[in-house]
Design an enzyme around this catalytic site. Sequence first.
Site, short mmCIF file in Angstrom:
data_model
loop_
_atom_site.label_atom_id
_atom_site.label_comp_id
_atom_site.label_asym_id
_atom_site.label_seq_id
_atom_site.Cartn_x
_atom_site.Cartn_y
_atom_site.Cartn_z
CE LYS A 1 -5.01 -2.24 10.51
NZ LYS A 1 -3.88 -2.34 9.65
CB ALA B 1 -10.99 -9.00 15.05
N GLY C 1 0.71 -1.32 0.03
CA GLY C 1 -0.18 0.03 -0.08
C GLY C 1 0.83 1.28 -0.10
CB VAL D 1 -1.75 -8.15 0.36
CG1 VAL D 1 -0.71 -7.33 -0.20
CG2 VAL D 1 -3.04 -7.32 1.07
CG ASN E 1 0.92 1.11 4.84
OD1 ASN E 1 0.45 1.89 6.00
ND2 ASN E 1 0.43 1.40 3.57
CE1 TYR F 1 -8.35 -0.72 9.63
CE2 TYR F 1 -8.90 -0.09 12.18
CZ TYR F 1 -7.86 -0.23 10.97
OH TYR F 1 -6.73 0.66 10.79
CB SER G 1 -5.58 0.45 13.99
OG SER G 1 -6.30 1.40 14.61
P1 NDP Z 1 -5.26 4.46 2.28
O1 NDP Z 1 -6.96 3.91 2.46
O2 NDP Z 1 -4.95 5.88 2.28
O3 NDP Z 1 -4.46 3.46 1.46
C1 NDP Z 1 -4.48 2.08 1.49
C2 NDP Z 1 -3.60 1.51 0.73
O4 NDP Z 1 -3.54 -0.04 0.98
C3 NDP Z 1 -3.49 1.83 -0.70
O5 NDP Z 1 -2.37 1.87 -1.25
C4 NDP Z 1 -4.53 0.58 -1.24
O6 NDP Z 1 -3.90 0.29 -2.65
C5 NDP Z 1 -3.86 -0.51 -0.47
N1 NDP Z 1 -4.63 -1.67 -0.31
C6 NDP Z 1 -5.88 -1.82 0.24
N2 NDP Z 1 -6.38 -2.97 0.23
C7 NDP Z 1 -5.47 -3.63 -0.39
C8 NDP Z 1 -5.25 -5.04 -0.94
N3 NDP Z 1 -6.34 -6.07 -0.59
N4 NDP Z 1 -4.28 -5.36 -1.47
C9 NDP Z 1 -3.14 -4.58 -1.68
N5 NDP Z 1 -3.19 -3.22 -1.15
C10 NDP Z 1 -4.32 -2.98 -0.88
O7 NDP Z 1 -4.99 3.80 3.96
P2 NDP Z 1 -3.95 4.62 5.20
O8 NDP Z 1 -2.75 5.18 4.38
O9 NDP Z 1 -4.81 5.60 5.81
O10 NDP Z 1 -3.64 3.39 5.96
C11 NDP Z 1 -2.66 2.72 6.00
C12 NDP Z 1 -2.58 1.41 7.02
O11 NDP Z 1 -2.56 2.46 8.12
C13 NDP Z 1 -3.59 0.59 7.21
O12 NDP Z 1 -3.10 -0.75 7.31
C14 NDP Z 1 -4.52 1.36 8.07
O13 NDP Z 1 -5.40 0.24 8.93
C15 NDP Z 1 -3.53 1.89 9.02
N6 NDP Z 1 -4.44 2.91 9.89
C16 NDP Z 1 -4.62 4.18 9.37
C17 NDP Z 1 -5.28 5.13 10.17
C18 NDP Z 1 -5.81 6.31 9.67
O14 NDP Z 1 -6.45 7.02 10.40
N7 NDP Z 1 -5.80 6.73 8.11
C19 NDP Z 1 -5.57 4.85 11.57
C20 NDP Z 1 -4.85 3.66 11.89
C21 NDP Z 1 -4.32 2.77 11.24
P3 NDP Z 1 -4.95 0.95 -3.71
O15 NDP Z 1 -5.07 2.35 -3.53
O16 NDP Z 1 -4.23 0.20 -5.07
O17 NDP Z 1 -6.22 0.22 -3.54
#
Ligand code: NDP
Length: 247
Positions: free
Chosen positions: A156, A154, A7, A57, A83, A152, A139
């Site tokens: 994390k 669970a 990601g 993934v 990530n 979600y 998270s």
């Molecule tokens: P975004 O939604 O901005 O970005 C998510 C990323 O994950 C994108 O690059 C997306 O790719 C990729 N992705 C999603 N599903 C899949 C999949 N099945 N296979 C491969 N790639 C995937 O997320 P954030 O940057 O906000 O979050 C990043 C991490 O941080 C996550 O794990 C989230 O749970 C965690 N987090 C975020 C918080 C927040 O407030 N933002 C708070 C706490 C934790 P594509 O764009 O190509 O779909």
Amino acid sequence: MVVLVTGGSRGIGRAVVERFAAEGATLVAHFRADRRAAQDTLAALPAGDHMAVQADVADSEQARALVQTVIDSLGRIDVLVNNAGIYEEHRILETSAEEWQRIWRRTIDTNLIGPANLIHAVVPHMVSAGGGRIVNISSRGAFRGEPNYPAYGASKAGLNSLGQSLARALGPHGIYVTTVAPGFVETDMAAPYLDGPAGEAIRAQSPLNRAATPDEVARLVVFLASPGTESATGAIVDINGASYLRT
Ligand code: NDP
């Protein structure tokens, strides 16, 4: 040093890619669907052998193929940052049984089993290379509860436990595993909440009266993956602006 960030095309992942690249690393910005975002991310980096690789993934074969593609192209993976993640609402009293099961499965497959499969694929290469670093993005919700996103929370909590278990399993091999647990971060994922009617109340959860920036999370990830922090292995580090303090 080769760093694979799942990601890595957007949000926190993109900031992590940019921070590692600024340290001179070669970056793999993985994405699922948004190739343009991944290419834009790479275009902003200092020159290097950086690459963007597509994979879902949540699919175990694609997760393994992602690691193999990087090994075939760059020869090594020194740091894996798990990530990529999804955050899908499913209120228990308002969700059909079918939808409930679909979201649970998709969330656990993406946020927990995906990272587990990537780690399984990458670890033999790290062992051959004499060591490596794994940083998982968890998270605050794993600790505080996610009433409207229970899968979600669970997923994390499972990721936290995965990191602790593998820190113990892999320490003897020079592979150090840490976990970062953000609260709200200014990304696409959080935008509907931070920009919506609840935004002010969400920001007020923190005495800083704001959400974290992606770059703050990225700096922590780079720190945890840097030489001299080995004894942090197994740690779960909060980065939530004191919005939720665990005891
Ligand atoms: P975004 O939604 O901005 O970005 C998510 C990323 O994950 C994108 O690059 C997306 O790719 C990729 N992705 C999603 N599903 C899949 C999949 N099945 N296979 C491969 N790639 C995937 O997320 P954030 O940057 O906000 O979050 C990043 C991490 O941080 C996550 O794990 C989230 O749970 C965690 N987090 C975020 C918080 C927040 O407030 N933002 C708070 C706490 C934790 P594509 O764009 O190509 O779909």
